[in-house]
Design a protein around this motif. Structure first.
Motif, mmCIF file in Angstrom:
data_model
loop_
_atom_site.group_PDB
_atom_site.id
_atom_site.type_symbol
_atom_site.label_atom_id
_atom_site.label_comp_id
_atom_site.label_asym_id
_atom_site.label_seq_id
_atom_site.Cartn_x
_atom_site.Cartn_y
_atom_site.Cartn_z
ATOM 1 N N VAL A 6 -5.953 9.152 21.995
ATOM 2 C CA VAL A 6 -6.561 9.763 20.808
ATOM 3 C C VAL A 6 -6.167 8.979 19.562
ATOM 4 N N ALA A 7 -4.896 8.569 19.495
ATOM 5 C CA ALA A 7 -4.431 7.789 18.337
ATOM 6 C C ALA A 7 -5.138 6.439 18.261
ATOM 7 N N ILE A 8 -5.315 5.781 19.410
ATOM 8 C CA ILE A 8 -6.032 4.493 19.444
ATOM 9 C C ILE A 8 -7.470 4.687 18.990
ATOM 10 N N THR A 9 -8.076 5.769 19.443
ATOM 11 C CA THR A 9 -9.463 6.049 19.070
ATOM 12 C C THR A 9 -9.598 6.237 17.571
ATOM 13 N N ARG A 10 -8.654 6.924 16.973
ATOM 14 C CA ARG A 10 -8.715 7.130 15.524
ATOM 15 C C ARG A 10 -8.532 5.816 14.767
ATOM 16 N N LEU A 11 -7.714 4.914 15.291
ATOM 17 C CA LEU A 11 -7.589 3.591 14.670
ATOM 18 C C LEU A 11 -8.919 2.839 14.744
ATOM 19 N N ALA A 12 -9.599 2.968 15.886
ATOM 20 C CA ALA A 12 -10.914 2.341 16.015
ATOM 21 C C ALA A 12 -11.904 2.970 15.032
ATOM 22 N N ARG A 41 -14.255 -5.358 15.768
ATOM 23 C CA ARG A 41 -12.971 -4.878 15.247
ATOM 24 C C ARG A 41 -12.448 -3.695 16.057
ATOM 25 N N ALA A 42 -13.344 -2.799 16.460
ATOM 26 C CA ALA A 42 -12.915 -1.679 17.303
ATOM 27 C C ALA A 42 -12.396 -2.189 18.640
ATOM 28 N N HIS A 43 -13.072 -3.179 19.209
ATOM 29 C CA HIS A 43 -12.630 -3.779 20.475
ATOM 30 C C HIS A 43 -11.209 -4.314 20.356
ATOM 31 N N GLU A 44 -10.920 -5.036 19.294
ATOM 32 C CA GLU A 44 -9.591 -5.631 19.119
ATOM 33 C C GLU A 44 -8.509 -4.564 19.004
ATOM 34 N N VAL A 45 -8.777 -3.513 18.246
ATOM 35 C CA VAL A 45 -7.798 -2.435 18.081
ATOM 36 C C VAL A 45 -7.542 -1.726 19.407
ATOM 37 N N VAL A 99 -16.775 6.054 20.018
ATOM 38 C CA VAL A 99 -15.765 5.184 20.624
ATOM 39 C C VAL A 99 -15.447 5.771 22.001
ATOM 40 N N ASN A 100 -15.396 4.932 23.033
ATOM 41 C CA ASN A 100 -15.252 5.441 24.406
ATOM 42 C C ASN A 100 -14.193 4.682 25.188
ATOM 43 N N ILE A 101 -13.226 5.414 25.737
ATOM 44 C CA ILE A 101 -12.170 4.826 26.556
ATOM 45 C C ILE A 101 -11.967 5.723 27.772
#
Length: 271
Positions: A6-12, A41-45, A99-101
């Motif tokens: 969830v934290a990674i998603t918010r960074l994206a 940029r989202a990919h890199e994060v 954003v999808n993980i």
């Protein structure tokens, strides 16, 4: 691990919105699909965040290099990532992009997060614990699918709907069902089913595994699932191609929906 996702998603989200709120440029990839700096940029994060969680788990991302199946077939676990699903929605500025993980184990979705940057909202699903949540800025609340009623709610795509979708609607109405249709972009369509706002989504057009894996995880955790048209559960990383066969996502009763799809005639009539 879900809290980290969830934290990674918010960074994206932040990277995507930074581009969204600018005069961004739209480029075209080799497959003629659009891409922007928000995707990159989202990919890199996300890649950096997943590396920090566990560097031993490989990542299959729309914006990364796709390893050959001879490599991927040995993966017991892998991430499937779409850094920005709904780039067309992004370029049209209609706010319906995500954003999808997802974490896949032996072809089966186990964990997933779907973030909606413009709403600062994240859906999460832990399949083994059967816990699906909607995370807002202030809290997280459980979500779940709802049982079918007299009025069936169908989600459809803004860009990829075919006459076969209407053929299913016509059949349902011919047997006395009322059908309400909601058109929406990206993986939000499946998340609406997970949180009880819809019952069914049928996809005939081409799509990739990264388009649905995360939302599939959320939906499974919420009580639903994603199936091929014959009712077989959708599994991942089974061939060289990352393309999905035609599928449906539903809140419940996949056998009933598979039968409805067959009786509608879409399997024999081309559109």
């Amino acid at each position: 691990m879900l809290s980290e996702l969830v934290a990674i998603t918010r960074l994206a989200h932040r990277e995507i919105l930074d581009v969204y709120n600018s005069n961004f440029i739209v480029d075209t990839k080799s497959d003629n699909t659009p891409i922007t700096d928000a995707d990159r940029r989202a990919h890199e994060v996300i890649m950096e965040g997943l590396e920090n969680i566990d560097p031993s788990i490989p990542v299959l991302s729309e914006e990364g290099e796709i390893p050959p199946f001879d490599v991927r077939r040995s993966w017991d676990q892998h991430w499937i990532v779409d850094p920005l699903d709904g780039t067309r929605e992004f370029t049209e500025r209609n706010d319906e992009f995500t954003v999808n993980i997802a974490l896949i184990e032996r072809g089966i979705p186990k964990l997933g997060v779907v973030g909606i940057p413009t709403k600062d909202m994240v859906y999460s699903g832990d399949v083994e614990c059967a816990i699906a949540l909607r995370h807002t800025v202030d809290d997280a609340s459980p979500i779940s699918t709802t049982q079918l009623g007299n009025s069936l709610r169908m989600t459809t795509s803004r860009h990829y709907t075919t006459t076969k979708n209407q053929q299913i609607i016509d059949y349902l109405e011919s047997i006395g069902k009322r059908v309400k249709v909601k058109t929406v972009g990206s993986s939000i369509k499946v998340c609406y089913i997970a949180e009880g706002q819809a019952d069914i989504y049928v996809r005939f057009g081409l799509s990739n595994e990264w388009d649905i894996a995360a939302a599939h995880s959320v939906l499974r955790a919420a009580g639903g699932g994603v199936y091929l048209l014959d009712g077989t559960p959708k599994v991942y990383n089974q061939s060289e191609s990352t393309l999905n066969s035609a599928f449906f996502a539903c809140s419940a009763h996949p056998e009933e929906w598979s039968n409805i799809i067959a009786l509608s005639g879409v399997l024999t009539n081309e559109s």
